[in-house]
Design a protein around this motif. Structure first.
Motif, mmCIF file in Angstrom:
data_model
loop_
_atom_site.group_PDB
_atom_site.id
_atom_site.type_symbol
_atom_site.label_atom_id
_atom_site.label_comp_id
_atom_site.label_asym_id
_atom_site.label_seq_id
_atom_site.Cartn_x
_atom_site.Cartn_y
_atom_site.Cartn_z
ATOM 1 N N UNK B 272 69.554 20.375 21.630
ATOM 2 C CA UNK B 272 68.733 21.471 22.131
ATOM 3 C C UNK B 272 68.020 22.173 20.982
ATOM 4 N N UNK B 273 68.768 22.434 19.918
ATOM 5 C CA UNK B 273 68.173 23.124 18.777
ATOM 6 C C UNK B 273 67.050 22.273 18.173
ATOM 7 N N UNK B 279 61.613 18.994 16.654
ATOM 8 C CA UNK B 279 61.986 17.740 15.985
ATOM 9 C C UNK B 279 62.333 16.722 17.054
ATOM 10 N N UNK B 280 61.605 15.636 17.117
ATOM 11 C CA UNK B 280 61.795 14.726 18.245
ATOM 12 C C UNK B 280 62.937 13.741 17.995
ATOM 13 N N UNK B 281 63.743 13.590 19.006
ATOM 14 C CA UNK B 281 64.840 12.625 19.015
ATOM 15 C C UNK B 281 64.390 11.468 19.907
ATOM 16 N N UNK B 282 64.490 10.219 19.488
ATOM 17 C CA UNK B 282 65.118 9.716 18.263
ATOM 18 C C UNK B 282 64.131 9.453 17.115
ATOM 19 N N UNK B 283 62.849 9.766 17.296
ATOM 20 C CA UNK B 283 61.883 9.358 16.272
ATOM 21 C C UNK B 283 62.102 10.062 14.933
ATOM 22 N N UNK B 284 62.143 11.380 14.987
ATOM 23 C CA UNK B 284 62.305 12.100 13.722
ATOM 24 C C UNK B 284 63.771 12.296 13.352
#
Lengths: 348, 348
Positions: B272-273, B279-284
């Motif tokens: 969430x944070x 910050x994008x998951x999973x790219x960043x």
DNA sequence: CTGAAAGCGCTTACAG
DNA sequence: CTGAAAGCGCTTACAG
């Protein structure tokens, strides 16, 4: 003394006779003293308690209950879907289970819990086998064989209560589903949504779903809006039901700007499908579920939902199974509240 | 006959004496026949069974167990955080509870379940009170008073087993945490992440966390990478721990492109944070949790995790509490597997 | 206020 | 193969 020590080292059971000998009283006095009988002097009671502690004595509840003809225990049966593993059980039922155990404990009862799935394993004869004073049955309505079994069992004069039973002839405790449908739908209307569709089931064994639908209808009608129902295919699992319903609405070019969904598991599936279709929640589509399951906290946006008061639910189920007389409808309706999270846009 | 009918209508207990009279045999024969004693002819047994069914007789387990000196019951204690409601309990423990009950049932044992929170209520003396043959204790490690109580109780020769105990001197069953840390970290490395930080706790009472960290370290080192640990503030609740950890890393300009997190609840907060920070998951940032809780299915992206085999976990806990001799380490380590969902980018 | 005795409903030596 | 009897560990009339 030596003998006692030896026995306790061997883990032989310490009985009330041992305590009696140690305290220099009769066995019946030990029993009365420890049961807080008012016939016993405080002086005697103190001596008995001291001896009991010295010997590490505890009353054997099996023996006590056998004599008393009661068990002090409630059976809690969780009906599972056939083939369902423990971690696939709808978390709603786990929360309910926890509440029931806590409520039973508050009423001085132990809880004998079993998860029942298949017919070889169904068991509800807790009273005749002296295992419990009654049974609370919760869990999925999607296991017909289980409900048939318990429905038939419940015919005799057995102390049995059901959560959200598909049958009205069983002793039930339920959420105030109508009220929940009303609250949810009014919330959506208040937020400015107009094309509000209900995703649920009206002919399914899940009676509670019909009640939620009726609350939805009432709220729509009082606002001069037309209720629209999309029945979910209840052969599939809940989340797939949600996926499919949204897919179907899009395929048939149904207009909608909000969904009130009969339960959170379905709503979670619907939310995923909406995301995959690029429909943003809550801007393009408002969404409210039912049950308040914890997983709804972690979606983005978090899922707004209607939640029953779990503490009251547990207490009502326990009260219902323990009560000699039947309970009034009010005593079997668990109040609900709106859990405002993020899937409804701010009013205005 | 008439008399029997009258009694059953009054719900008086049908006993083995009633069955004996009805079948024209002695009470001991009824007992033996129903207990499948090989001393009884099949002809006699059949007659007894028929009478038992006719009268609706069931063996009174309380009485049987009293005589036999065993209970056929296992106590399952779920330790809760102080002030925690039933629907706030980590769903991981609910899954484990379900698995334990199922495993116990498969071994012919009932399960007496209790949720214990505060010291007035702690109870583990199931054996001396004749309520159970042993106890399985699971639940949060964050309730010190509870663990002190059970640790002290466990000192005597009691049949007690603990899930993920903070103390090594207690009889424990645990996930193969080291292996889990290894698998998760190798997965992240294989996917091309390099700045992999571990979010967890090494000095916390949660021993299992240290083991996960050690698995992580081993995988990092075998790849020539430097392990980095961010200790979580374990006073806060799990999700807040995740939020705070990520916030802190960003504040201190720590470089990271993946997080292996000691448990899913923390990972959910971290996710969430990350989203809030853009910050994008999973790219960043790649993300792997631990526990395989169901809520991880509904996040976007769904949370990749390490999951213990719940069925094995339940079976091991039951085997451990039932076994006379101690179990080997291998018999107490629950195998884990990678749950590939969406928070790790595809390799390469 | 306390004790001796019966009995809750079974299982299991002990006989036959 | 079956029965009569003891006993598991309590609670609770019944006496005193």
């Amino acid at each position: 003394m030596t003998e006692v020590k030896t026995r306790s080292r061997l883990r032989a059971r310490v009985t009330s006779f041992d305590v009696a000998e140690h305290a220099g009283v009769s066995q019946s006095t030990v029993s009365r003293a420890l049961a807080n009988s008012s016939a016993i002097t405080e002086v005697t009671r103190a001596r008995v308690i001291k001896s009991a502690e010295a010997l590490g004595y505890m009353v054997d509840t099996r023996a006590a209950q056998l004599r008393q003809g009661r068990t002090g225990t409630l059976a809690v049966v969780v009906i599972c879907r056939p083939g369902e593993a423990a971690n696939d059980i709808n978390p709603f039922y786990f929360s309910l289970l926890g509440s029931v155990c806590a409520a039973a404990s508050a009423q001085g009862h132990q809880t004998l819990v079993s998860f029942q799935t298949s017919s070889e394993q169904f068991f509800g004869k807790y009273e005749e086998s002296g295992q419990a004073d009654g049974a609370i049955v919760i869990g999925t309505t999607a296991n017909d064989a289980a409900w048939d079994y318990f429905r038939q069992l419940s015919g005799d004069e057995r102390s049995m209560v059901f959560w959200g039973s598909p049958f009205d002839d069983l002793e039930w405790v339920r959420s105030d589903n109508y009220e929940g449908g009303l609250i949810a739908t009014r919330k959506l209307i208040g937020a400015g949504y107009r094309n509000i569709v209900h995703l649920g089931a009206v002919d399914s064994p899940q009676r509670q779903f019909r009640e939620r639908y009726e609350g939805y209808c009432a709220a729509m009608e009082e606002a001069g809006l037309v209720p629209r129902l999309l029945q979910v295919d209840y052969e599939a699992d809940r989340e797939t039901q949600g996926h499919n319903a949204v897919a179907q609405m899009i395929a048939t070019e149904e207009r909608f700007d909000a969904l009130f969904v009969a339960c959170d598991s379905i709503a979670l599936g619907a939310m995923e499908e909406l995301r995959e279709r690029g429909i943003s929640v809550p801007d393009q589509c408002g969404l409210i579920g039912f049950d308040g399951i914890r997983a709804g906290t972690h979606t983005s946006p978090p899922l707004t939902s209607i939640e029953p008061d779990f503490e009251v639910a547990g207490a009502m189920l326990v009260a219902a199974v323990l009560s000699e007389a039947g309970l009034s409808a009010a005593e079997r309706r668990v109040p609900v509240r709106l859990l405002e999270r993020g899937s409804v846009r701010r009013s205005g």
